[in-house]
Design a protein around this motif. Structure first.
Motif, PDB file in Angstrom:
ATOM      1  N   LYS A  34       0.899  -0.927   0.137  1.00  0.00           N
ATOM      2  CA  LYS A  34      -0.059   0.301  -0.034  1.00  0.00           C
ATOM      3  C   LYS A  34       1.262   1.021   0.162  1.00  0.00           C
ATOM      4  O   LYS A  34       0.871   2.187  -0.635  1.00  0.00           O
ATOM      5  CB  LYS A  34      -0.853   0.155   1.085  1.00  0.00           C
ATOM      6  CG  LYS A  34      -1.764   1.224   0.825  1.00  0.00           C
ATOM      7  CD  LYS A  34      -2.666   1.399   2.699  1.00  0.00           C
ATOM      8  CE  LYS A  34      -3.609  -0.328   2.350  1.00  0.00           C
ATOM      9  NZ  LYS A  34      -4.472  -0.601   3.604  1.00  0.00           N
ATOM     10  N   MET A  35       1.954   1.195   0.773  1.00  0.00           N
ATOM     11  CA  MET A  35       3.170   2.604   0.739  1.00  0.00           C
ATOM     12  C   MET A  35       3.948   2.365   0.202  1.00  0.00           C
ATOM     13  O   MET A  35       3.223   3.811  -0.628  1.00  0.00           O
ATOM     14  CB  MET A  35       4.337   2.259   2.076  1.00  0.00           C
ATOM     15  CG  MET A  35       4.629   2.990   2.300  1.00  0.00           C
ATOM     16  SD  MET A  35       5.851   3.942   3.394  1.00  0.00           S
ATOM     17  CE  MET A  35       6.301   4.797   3.839  1.00  0.00           C
ATOM     18  N   LEU A  36       4.293   1.524  -1.290  1.00  0.00           N
ATOM     19  CA  LEU A  36       4.815   1.601  -2.375  1.00  0.00           C
ATOM     20  C   LEU A  36       3.691   2.028  -3.543  1.00  0.00           C
ATOM     21  O   LEU A  36       4.403   2.599  -4.504  1.00  0.00           O
ATOM     22  CB  LEU A  36       5.332   0.074  -2.599  1.00  0.00           C
ATOM     23  CG  LEU A  36       6.743  -0.123  -1.824  1.00  0.00           C
ATOM     24  CD1 LEU A  36       7.374  -2.031  -2.206  1.00  0.00           C
ATOM     25  CD2 LEU A  36       7.573   1.131  -1.542  1.00  0.00           C
ATOM     26  N   SER A  37       2.654   1.702  -2.751  1.00  0.00           N
ATOM     27  CA  SER A  37       1.926   1.934  -4.741  1.00  0.00           C
ATOM     28  C   SER A  37       1.099   3.615  -3.771  1.00  0.00           C
ATOM     29  O   SER A  37       0.225   3.356  -5.139  1.00  0.00           O
ATOM     30  CB  SER A  37       1.057   0.577  -4.701  1.00  0.00           C
ATOM     31  OG  SER A  37       0.494   0.589  -3.542  1.00  0.00           O
ATOM     32  N   PHE A  97      12.179   8.249  -3.954  1.00  0.00           N
ATOM     33  CA  PHE A  97      12.618   6.377  -2.825  1.00  0.00           C
ATOM     34  C   PHE A  97      13.313   6.345  -3.972  1.00  0.00           C
ATOM     35  O   PHE A  97      13.548   5.239  -2.858  1.00  0.00           O
ATOM     36  CB  PHE A  97      10.785   6.433  -2.339  1.00  0.00           C
ATOM     37  CG  PHE A  97      11.094   4.889  -0.968  1.00  0.00           C
ATOM     38  CD1 PHE A  97      11.284   5.580  -0.153  1.00  0.00           C
ATOM     39  CD2 PHE A  97      10.591   3.603  -1.880  1.00  0.00           C
ATOM     40  CE1 PHE A  97      11.833   4.555   0.488  1.00  0.00           C
ATOM     41  CE2 PHE A  97      11.129   2.904  -0.599  1.00  0.00           C
ATOM     42  CZ  PHE A  97      10.914   3.367   0.335  1.00  0.00           C
ATOM     43  N   GLU A  98      12.258   5.860  -4.879  1.00  0.00           N
ATOM     44  CA  GLU A  98      13.729   4.910  -5.538  1.00  0.00           C
ATOM     45  C   GLU A  98      14.645   5.293  -5.673  1.00  0.00           C
ATOM     46  O   GLU A  98      15.367   4.356  -5.694  1.00  0.00           O
ATOM     47  CB  GLU A  98      12.525   4.567  -6.696  1.00  0.00           C
ATOM     48  CG  GLU A  98      13.427   4.121  -7.919  1.00  0.00           C
ATOM     49  CD  GLU A  98      13.129   3.894  -9.479  1.00  0.00           C
ATOM     50  OE1 GLU A  98      13.737   3.050 -10.234  1.00  0.00           O
ATOM     51  OE2 GLU A  98      11.720   4.156  -9.424  1.00  0.00           O
ATOM     52  N   LEU A  99      15.102   6.496  -6.016  1.00  0.00           N
ATOM     53  CA  LEU A  99      16.413   6.652  -5.774  1.00  0.00           C
ATOM     54  C   LEU A  99      17.280   6.315  -4.921  1.00  0.00           C
ATOM     55  O   LEU A  99      18.844   6.237  -4.519  1.00  0.00           O
ATOM     56  CB  LEU A  99      16.400   8.259  -6.733  1.00  0.00           C
ATOM     57  CG  LEU A  99      16.030   8.441  -8.044  1.00  0.00           C
ATOM     58  CD1 LEU A  99      16.147  10.633  -8.259  1.00  0.00           C
ATOM     59  CD2 LEU A  99      16.710   8.143  -9.499  1.00  0.00           C
ATOM     60  N   ARG A 101      11.740   5.240   5.899  1.00  0.00           N
ATOM     61  CA  ARG A 101      12.807   4.518   6.770  1.00  0.00           C
ATOM     62  C   ARG A 101      12.877   3.275   6.694  1.00  0.00           C
ATOM     63  O   ARG A 101      13.983   2.631   5.944  1.00  0.00           O
ATOM     64  CB  ARG A 101      14.020   5.484   7.492  1.00  0.00           C
ATOM     65  CG  ARG A 101      15.009   4.158   8.395  1.00  0.00           C
ATOM     66  CD  ARG A 101      15.516   5.331   9.103  1.00  0.00           C
ATOM     67  NE  ARG A 101      15.333   6.770   9.227  1.00  0.00           N
ATOM     68  CZ  ARG A 101      15.126   7.529   9.776  1.00  0.00           C
ATOM     69  NH1 ARG A 101      13.998   7.593  10.713  1.00  0.00           N
ATOM     70  NH2 ARG A 101      15.805   9.368  10.052  1.00  0.00           N
ATOM     71  N   GLN A 102      11.878   2.397   7.629  1.00  0.00           N
ATOM     72  CA  GLN A 102      11.749   1.626   7.416  1.00  0.00           C
ATOM     73  C   GLN A 102      11.466   0.289   6.562  1.00  0.00           C
ATOM     74  O   GLN A 102      11.417  -0.699   6.397  1.00  0.00           O
ATOM     75  CB  GLN A 102      10.659   1.670   8.901  1.00  0.00           C
ATOM     76  CG  GLN A 102      10.086  -0.298   8.731  1.00  0.00           C
ATOM     77  CD  GLN A 102      10.887  -1.005   9.878  1.00  0.00           C
ATOM     78  OE1 GLN A 102      11.552  -0.123  10.640  1.00  0.00           O
ATOM     79  NE2 GLN A 102      11.641  -1.645   9.563  1.00  0.00           N
ATOM     80  N   LEU A 103      10.590   1.392   5.152  1.00  0.00           N
ATOM     81  CA  LEU A 103      10.133   1.145   4.606  1.00  0.00           C
ATOM     82  C   LEU A 103      11.392   0.600   3.194  1.00  0.00           C
ATOM     83  O   LEU A 103      11.275  -0.785   3.005  1.00  0.00           O
ATOM     84  CB  LEU A 103       9.368   1.380   3.683  1.00  0.00           C
ATOM     85  CG  LEU A 103       9.367   0.924   1.838  1.00  0.00           C
ATOM     86  CD1 LEU A 103       8.146  -0.347   2.481  1.00  0.00           C
ATOM     87  CD2 LEU A 103       7.455   1.495   1.481  1.00  0.00           C
ATOM     88  N   MET A 104      12.330   1.590   3.419  1.00  0.00           N
ATOM     89  CA  MET A 104      13.746   1.662   2.779  1.00  0.00           C
ATOM     90  C   MET A 104      14.937   0.403   3.380  1.00  0.00           C
ATOM     91  O   MET A 104      15.118  -1.079   2.929  1.00  0.00           O
ATOM     92  CB  MET A 104      14.674   2.799   2.944  1.00  0.00           C
ATOM     93  CG  MET A 104      15.878   2.383   2.033  1.00  0.00           C
ATOM     94  SD  MET A 104      16.993   3.948   2.066  1.00  0.00           S
ATOM     95  CE  MET A 104      15.244   5.311   1.338  1.00  0.00           C
TER      96      MET A 104
END
Length: 770
Positions: free
Chosen positions: A154-157, A165-167, A245-248
């Motif tokens: 959900k967060m990524l989409s 964020f991708e970079l 940060r947690q998602l990364m």
């Protein structure tokens, strides 16, 4: 009819002579064997086989006699050059090569780029609005290679800035992979104590390098790499939210894997290739090289080499090879042995000569074998000597020198070539043995032309030794495996080998005289001495015959020297040719003083008495062990000629009662002379006896008289079986003339009362003397 008196008893043969005679007769081939046409072939076969057996190696090695830790019961040496793989050493070398192979570690240099591509693919899918959520999630998970929770999806989409964020994820991931990430870095020092071989790339771009154990400190595990990623995220992006940060970090936990991975399959392949690349380890045993010495403690290395020798000797092809070598020698003997059935002095023309060759060469090779065994301890006691020293000290030249004593030089040289060929087949190294045997023997034959004094043997031994030393030094130039110091130390052995050959030649000459048909010069000189029993007996019983024999010897010797015959043999043969006259000396004119006993005998009986001196002489010579060639002079010096005086006398007395066309009773039994020497003695005997009746013997009258006598013997066909040529006869006539002219030179009649050297008063006498 009056009969001649009983013949006087000659000096009895000594016990030693009787023993020698028995030994000599025992060594002579029986007459039926000599006359058999297969005898020469069988003897040559025996020569070849005996040489092969005596030169070949012994029985197969028995390893039960050798145990590790025990004392070797005998010395074992390699019979030939052996190059054998050492399986144990080869395996050890392969194991060492395998151990030295560094484990292969793949450096995944393209991993960061591949992960970034995965991230790009995943975020591209997440940013597509046209895909249903379920399909979008599934494809994103496939791109990342890891499942996503509902919250993460959900967060990524979501509608926030996913591009930024991708970079950020890619940047952190790139910084993480600047380190060497491995699984369990603490075990590397234990697992890879010698380091590893790092491979990066593939195909033509493949690169390899060794990573030393000291570089293992730079390795990090996956947890340490994630901690590093988290730290760099804080340092690089301090403003991002905690959720971001947690998602990364969640994504990095999925993406971060070791970029240095052990490759056990390739490691095993490298070890296999390393083992296969190791060449087999061979050990070499040179021909004649000592494997283990008698009295030495046996080691596993000895057993290994002994096993190789045992296995080699047990091979069927080795036995076949030995038989093939013997067959080659037999073939060479039939091809090169200078045997010819034609009669001749000092030629291999009789089966007894082949028997002589068989016995003497077999004894000689047996002595060589024994010499080998005796020389081994000396060479072993001096470790600085090369192994060839044993070969150098062996008297290879002795056989040729012995043959030179009894046969013509060409005959001896052909036997030398044959023997050198046989030796070089069995003994190694051939580049040393062949010239060493051939040249040493050739020099020995050329140097030992005579055997009349001990100094001649010493001189021959010296020249043979120096020649052999030269061959050894030249061989060492080609074979650089022997140090120069050892080469120099071995030179005395080659010189000693020459002297041993000379001593062995002198020692074996009597044996050759017993077995063969010929005599050496030393033996002939012994027979020519005045103190010989038969000559002393002849001198005592028949002094006239003795003086006649001496004169015949001078004549025959002079002629033999001029026609290149054996002068010494001719002289000695002449000394003994009339030995039979010592029985009834008074029946021969040179011994008569006053009454002639033939006046009371019929011509036939007188002829029998005269002819009997030949048969009695032969019998006496055999009893006293005279050499067969000397006996030939006794039997042949009258040939089949006729006792002319008594034949004519019988014709005059009984020409009306008997037919004298058959003159067998008046002819000698023969045979006619077979050699130049016996023919010369026949001519000298006729000439010396007849010229005693010549009046006013001037040189011209002597020459004409001698020529008529020689022509008469020739016309009687007594010389048909001898090798004398017409030129030889012409030279012989001149030689006889020169000697007889000296024997019958004019002497001065000195007046009574004058002392030698005192001038006479009479002028005519003075003039005559001058």
């Amino acid at each position: 009819m009056t009969t001649p008196p009983v013949k006087s008893t000659p000096a009895p043969a000594t016990q030693n002579a009787s023993l020698i005679s028995k030994l000599s007769r025992a060594s002579q081939l029986p007459e039926q064997v000599v006359e058999h046409r297969w005898t020469p072939r069988l003897l040559m076969l025996a020569i070849g086989v005996s040489w092969g057996i005596l030169l070949s190696s012994g029985s197969t090695l028995d390893l039960e006699d050798f145990e590790v830790g025990e004392i070797a019961p005998r010395t074992v040496r390699s019979s030939t050059l052996l190059v054998v793989e050492d399986a144990e050493a080869t395996e050890q070398a392969r194991q060492a090569a395998v151990v030295n192979v560094l484990p292969v570690v793949n450096h995944l240099a393209n991993l960061p780029g591949n992960l970034q591509q995965q991230i790009s693919n995943a975020f591209e899918i997440l940013r597509r609005p046209d895909l249903p959520p379920d399909e979008q999630k599934r494809k994103a998970e496939e791109a990342l290679g890891s499942p996503l929770t509902e919250a993460q999806f959900k967060m990524l989409s979501g509608k926030w800035d996913t591009i930024s964020f991708e970079l950020k994820v890619k940047e952190v991931l790139r910084s993480v992979y600047s380190s060497r990430i491995v699984n369990d870095p603490e075990r590397w020092s234990v697992a890879y104590p010698n380091g590893v071989m790092v491979r990066s790339g593939q195909g033509e771009s493949l690169q390899t390098r060794a990573m030393e154990p000291s570089e293992f400190r730079q390795l990090v595990g996956v947890p340490e790499a994630l901690e590093l990623a988290e730290q760099r995220t804080r340092d690089r992006f301090p403003t991002i939210s905690r959720a971001e940060r947690q998602l990364m970090m969640d994504l990095l936990k999925v993406l971060v894997t070791p970029n240095y991975l052990a490759n056990p399959i390739e490691t095993e392949a490298e070890k296999a290739r390393a083992g296969e690349s190791v060449k087999p380890v061979f050990f070499q045993l040179k021909a004649g090289e000592v494997v283990v010495r008698s009295g030495e403690r046996v080691t596993p290395a000895h057993i290994k080499q002994l096993t190789v020798i045992r296995d080699y000797e047990a091979l069927p092809q080795v036995r076949i090879e030995q038989l093939a070598k013997i067959a080659m020698i037999v073939f060479a003997v039939f091809l090169l042995m200078p045997y010819s059935a034609a009669p001749g002095w000092r030629k291999l023309g009789h089966p007894q000569d082949l028997f002589f060759t068989l016995v003497v060469s077999s004894i000689f090779l047996g002595i060589v074998r024994v010499g080998w065994l005796l020389a081994e301890p000396l060479v072993f006691a001096l470790p600085d000597l090369p192994r060839e020293s044993i070969l150098l000290v062996l008297p290879f030249a002795a056989l040729s020198m012995i043959f030179r004593m009894f046969f013509r030089p060409k005959i001896a040289f052909r036997v030398t070539v044959l023997f050198a060929f046989a030796v070089s087949i069995f003994l190694e190294p051939i580049l040393l043995i062949l010239p060493y045997t051939l040249l040493g023997s050739a020099v020995g034959m050329q140097t030992l032309k005579h055997s009349r004094t001990r100094s001649q043997f010493q001189r021959a031994g010296m020249f043979v030794g120096l020649t052999q030393a030269g061959v050894w030094l030249i061989y060492s130039l080609f074979d650089s495996s022997t140090p120069l110091e050892q080469v120099i130390r071995a030179v005395p052995f080659a010189v000693i080998g020459g002297f041993i050959a000379a001593v062995l030649t002198a020692t074996m000459m009597p044996l050759g005289e017993w077995i063969g048909r010929y005599v050496s010069e030393a033996r002939l000189l012994e027979l020519a001495q005045d103190d010989q029993p038969l000559l002393k007996w002849l001198h005592l019983n028949a002094p006239g015959t003795y003086n006649h024999s001496i004169s015949v010897g001078r004549l025959a010797e002079s002629a033999a020297e001029r026609i290149n015959a054996d002068a010494l043999l001719a002289r000695v043969g002449a000394y003994y040719h009339d030995i039979g006259k010592g029985f009834w000396p008074q029946y021969f004119v040179e011994n008569q003083r006053g009454e002639n006993p033939h006046d009371k005998l019929k011509p036939q009986l007188s002829a029998r008495v005269i002819i009997a001196h030949v048969t009695h002489g032969v019998e006496l010579a055999r009893k006293n062990n005279l050499p067969p060639i000397i006996i030939d002079f006794i039997a042949e010096h009258h040939g089949t000629s006729r006792v002319e005086y008594f034949f004519r006398q019988a014709q005059e007395q009984e020409q009306e009662k008997e037919d004298f066309s058959d003159d067998t009773v008046f002819r000698y039994p023969g045979p006619r002379p077979q050699t130049k020497e016996t023919a010369l003695v026949m001519l000298a005997d006729v000439v010396e006896s007849a010229t005693r009746t010549l009046e006013a013997p001037t040189p011209d009258r002597i020459r004409a008289f001698v020529a008529r006598l020689v022509e008469k013997v020739y016309a009687d066909q007594q010389l048909d079986d001898s090798p004398l040529t017409m030129n030889d006869l012409s030279v012989t006539v001149q030689a006889f003339t020169d000697v007889l002219a000296g024997m019958f030179h004019h002497r001065i009649d000195y007046p009574l009362g004058l002392k030698p050297g005192q001038k006479p008063v009479d002028e005519r006498a003075s003039a005559t003397q001058s």
